[in-house]
Write a protein that holds these residues in place. Structure first.
Motif, PDB file in Angstrom:
ATOM      1  N   ARG A  71       0.826  -1.203   0.000  1.00 33.38           N
ATOM      2  CA  ARG A  71       0.000   0.000   0.000  1.00 33.38           C
ATOM      3  C   ARG A  71       0.863   1.257   0.000  1.00 33.38           C
ATOM      4  O   ARG A  71       0.513   2.258  -0.618  1.00 33.38           O
ATOM      5  CB  ARG A  71      -0.934  -0.010   1.222  1.00 33.38           C
ATOM      6  CG  ARG A  71      -1.934  -1.176   1.213  1.00 33.38           C
ATOM      7  CD  ARG A  71      -2.837  -1.134   2.431  1.00 33.38           C
ATOM      8  NE  ARG A  71      -3.778  -2.252   2.426  1.00 33.38           N
ATOM      9  CZ  ARG A  71      -3.600  -3.385   3.082  1.00 33.38           C
ATOM     10  NH1 ARG A  71      -2.503  -3.555   3.804  1.00 33.38           N
ATOM     11  NH2 ARG A  71      -4.502  -4.344   3.028  1.00 33.38           N
ATOM     12  N   ILE A  72       1.975   1.195   0.700  1.00 33.30           N
ATOM     13  CA  ILE A  72       2.883   2.352   0.732  1.00 33.30           C
ATOM     14  C   ILE A  72       3.454   2.611  -0.655  1.00 33.30           C
ATOM     15  O   ILE A  72       3.562   3.764  -1.101  1.00 33.30           O
ATOM     16  CB  ILE A  72       4.015   2.116   1.752  1.00 33.30           C
ATOM     17  CG1 ILE A  72       3.446   2.094   3.169  1.00 33.30           C
ATOM     18  CG2 ILE A  72       5.094   3.189   1.626  1.00 33.30           C
ATOM     19  CD1 ILE A  72       4.462   1.775   4.241  1.00 33.30           C
ATOM     20  N   ILE A  74       2.081   1.839  -3.521  1.00 35.89           N
ATOM     21  CA  ILE A  74       1.005   2.353  -4.373  1.00 35.89           C
ATOM     22  C   ILE A  74       0.777   3.836  -4.097  1.00 35.89           C
ATOM     23  O   ILE A  74       0.648   4.650  -5.023  1.00 35.89           O
ATOM     24  CB  ILE A  74      -0.299   1.564  -4.139  1.00 35.89           C
ATOM     25  CG1 ILE A  74      -0.132   0.124  -4.649  1.00 35.89           C
ATOM     26  CG2 ILE A  74      -1.471   2.238  -4.847  1.00 35.89           C
ATOM     27  CD1 ILE A  74      -1.286  -0.786  -4.292  1.00 35.89           C
ATOM     28  N   MET A  75       0.750   4.210  -2.814  1.00 31.53           N
ATOM     29  CA  MET A  75       0.560   5.609  -2.441  1.00 31.53           C
ATOM     30  C   MET A  75       1.694   6.469  -2.989  1.00 31.53           C
ATOM     31  O   MET A  75       1.464   7.549  -3.547  1.00 31.53           O
ATOM     32  CB  MET A  75       0.522   5.711  -0.908  1.00 31.53           C
ATOM     33  CG  MET A  75       0.490   7.121  -0.381  1.00 31.53           C
ATOM     34  SD  MET A  75      -1.138   7.834  -0.481  1.00 31.53           S
ATOM     35  CE  MET A  75      -0.888   9.316   0.524  1.00 31.53           C
ATOM     36  N   THR A  76       2.926   5.972  -2.847  1.00 33.22           N
ATOM     37  CA  THR A  76       4.083   6.711  -3.345  1.00 33.22           C
ATOM     38  C   THR A  76       4.011   6.874  -4.853  1.00 33.22           C
ATOM     39  O   THR A  76       4.290   7.954  -5.397  1.00 33.22           O
ATOM     40  CB  THR A  76       5.386   5.986  -2.957  1.00 33.22           C
ATOM     41  OG1 THR A  76       5.464   5.880  -1.533  1.00 33.22           O
ATOM     42  CG2 THR A  76       6.599   6.751  -3.466  1.00 33.22           C
ATOM     43  N   VAL A  78       1.341   6.918  -6.778  1.00 39.03           N
ATOM     44  CA  VAL A  78       0.297   7.887  -7.126  1.00 39.03           C
ATOM     45  C   VAL A  78       0.810   9.315  -6.947  1.00 39.03           C
ATOM     46  O   VAL A  78       0.612  10.181  -7.817  1.00 39.03           O
ATOM     47  CB  VAL A  78      -0.967   7.661  -6.263  1.00 39.03           C
ATOM     48  CG1 VAL A  78      -1.955   8.813  -6.439  1.00 39.03           C
ATOM     49  CG2 VAL A  78      -1.630   6.344  -6.638  1.00 39.03           C
ATOM     50  N   MET A  79       1.498   9.565  -5.842  1.00 43.94           N
ATOM     51  CA  MET A  79       2.008  10.910  -5.583  1.00 43.94           C
ATOM     52  C   MET A  79       3.085  11.309  -6.581  1.00 43.94           C
ATOM     53  O   MET A  79       3.155  12.461  -7.017  1.00 43.94           O
ATOM     54  CB  MET A  79       2.547  10.997  -4.153  1.00 43.94           C
ATOM     55  CG  MET A  79       1.499  10.738  -3.081  1.00 43.94           C
ATOM     56  SD  MET A  79       0.088  11.861  -3.156  1.00 43.94           S
ATOM     57  CE  MET A  79       0.795  13.354  -2.496  1.00 43.94           C
ATOM     58  N   VAL A 103       3.273  13.672   1.126  1.00 46.47           N
ATOM     59  CA  VAL A 103       3.193  12.236   1.422  1.00 46.47           C
ATOM     60  C   VAL A 103       3.346  11.990   2.920  1.00 46.47           C
ATOM     61  O   VAL A 103       2.523  11.300   3.537  1.00 46.47           O
ATOM     62  CB  VAL A 103       4.267  11.456   0.642  1.00 46.47           C
ATOM     63  CG1 VAL A 103       4.338  10.003   1.137  1.00 46.47           C
ATOM     64  CG2 VAL A 103       3.965  11.468  -0.848  1.00 46.47           C
ATOM     65  N   ILE A 106       0.282  13.374   4.782  1.00 46.95           N
ATOM     66  CA  ILE A 106      -0.919  12.548   4.638  1.00 46.95           C
ATOM     67  C   ILE A 106      -0.834  11.306   5.522  1.00 46.95           C
ATOM     68  O   ILE A 106      -1.781  10.952   6.231  1.00 46.95           O
ATOM     69  CB  ILE A 106      -1.133  12.147   3.168  1.00 46.95           C
ATOM     70  CG1 ILE A 106      -1.589  13.356   2.349  1.00 46.95           C
ATOM     71  CG2 ILE A 106      -2.167  11.019   3.058  1.00 46.95           C
ATOM     72  CD1 ILE A 106      -1.692  13.097   0.865  1.00 46.95           C
ATOM     73  N   PHE A 107       0.329  10.633   5.495  1.00 53.68           N
ATOM     74  CA  PHE A 107       0.488   9.443   6.332  1.00 53.68           C
ATOM     75  C   PHE A 107       0.358   9.790   7.808  1.00 53.68           C
ATOM     76  O   PHE A 107      -0.271   9.052   8.581  1.00 53.68           O
ATOM     77  CB  PHE A 107       1.834   8.770   6.065  1.00 53.68           C
ATOM     78  CG  PHE A 107       1.806   7.803   4.914  1.00 53.68           C
ATOM     79  CD1 PHE A 107       0.969   6.699   4.922  1.00 53.68           C
ATOM     80  CD2 PHE A 107       2.619   7.993   3.805  1.00 53.68           C
ATOM     81  CE1 PHE A 107       0.935   5.811   3.871  1.00 53.68           C
ATOM     82  CE2 PHE A 107       2.584   7.114   2.738  1.00 53.68           C
ATOM     83  CZ  PHE A 107       1.748   6.018   2.773  1.00 53.68           C
ATOM     84  N   VAL A 125      -1.500  -1.001   7.269  1.00 54.33           N
ATOM     85  CA  VAL A 125      -0.619  -0.676   6.141  1.00 54.33           C
ATOM     86  C   VAL A 125       0.462  -1.730   5.967  1.00 54.33           C
ATOM     87  O   VAL A 125       0.813  -2.115   4.854  1.00 54.33           O
ATOM     88  CB  VAL A 125       0.017   0.724   6.334  1.00 54.33           C
ATOM     89  CG1 VAL A 125       1.122   0.971   5.306  1.00 54.33           C
ATOM     90  CG2 VAL A 125      -1.043   1.806   6.207  1.00 54.33           C
TER      91      VAL A 125
END
Length: 204
Positions: A71-72, A74-76, A78-79, A103, A106-107, A125
């Motif tokens: 998930r981390i 994927i988030m990275t 996207v950003m 980033v 948000i986390f 996560v």
């Protein structure tokens, strides 16, 4: 056994390769200005534009190799896509540089919301990868939340106050080293809350 070792090596290459190529590309192009489509771009913006599809490709390859992407990650991704795209589109390096600020922020905010609800979203996560008690997850999450706030502030100070060379060193190695140092420093807490046979130890 050999296949497992090969997959582990390939996984490391896919995770670290894009970052190292970004650094190498920046060093090579940092003094250059390239004209593309009648518009001038400095080296940092050009290499940012190349980094975005490279990171997408590496994550796709990682998913094909291992069957999952964290998930981390994927988030990275996207950003990076959003802020890397804005950097190239608007020809303004500030968007990519503020990426880590947002980033980390948000986390920290998400973990803080979880804590307010009496939950450790860090455990979610990390997919419960570390066998900690509930008290252990909560304590680790509180510390990580504060650490991420500090990292967000640090990123703002660094990109606004120092040269792009300093920022790139921070972005490629500094942040990784700081995260590694944080988790190493939490080994005592993890040992106290390591879950064995359902025992729950209290945080000191």
């Amino acid at each position: 056994m050999t296949d497992k070792k090969s997959n582990a090596v390939m996984k490391q290459v896919l995770e670290l390769g894009p970052v190292l190529l970004f650094l190498a590309g920046y060093i090579y192009l940092r003094e250059e200005t390239l004209t593309i489509g009648g518009r001038d771009y400095d080296g940092f913006i050009v290499i940012t534009g190349l980094f975005v599809p490279l990171l997408i490709a590496s994550n796709a390859a990682l998913w094909k190799l291992t069957g999952k992407v964290s998930r981390i990650q994927i988030m990275t991704l996207v950003m990076v896509v959003v802020f890397g795209g804005l950097t190239v589109w608007l020809n303004d390096e500030r968007f990519f540089k503020m990426k880590s600020t947002i980033v980390f922020g948000i986390f920290a905010a998400l973990l803080g919301i979880g804590l307010a609800r009496g939950q450790s979203w860090l455990e979610f996560v990390l997919d419960g990868a570390i066998p900690l008690t509930h008290a252990g997850w909560m304590a680790l999450t509180k510390r990580l939340t504060l650490f991420l706030v500090g990292m967000s502030v640090a990123n703002e100070i660094i990109w606004r106050s120092f040269s792009t060379d300093v920022y790139v060193a921070w972005d490629t190695f500094g942040q990784m080293a700081a995260m590694f140092a944080f988790f190493i420093s939490q080994s005592g807490l993890m040992n106290r809350h390591w879950e064995e046979e359902g025992d729950d130890k209290t945080d000191a």
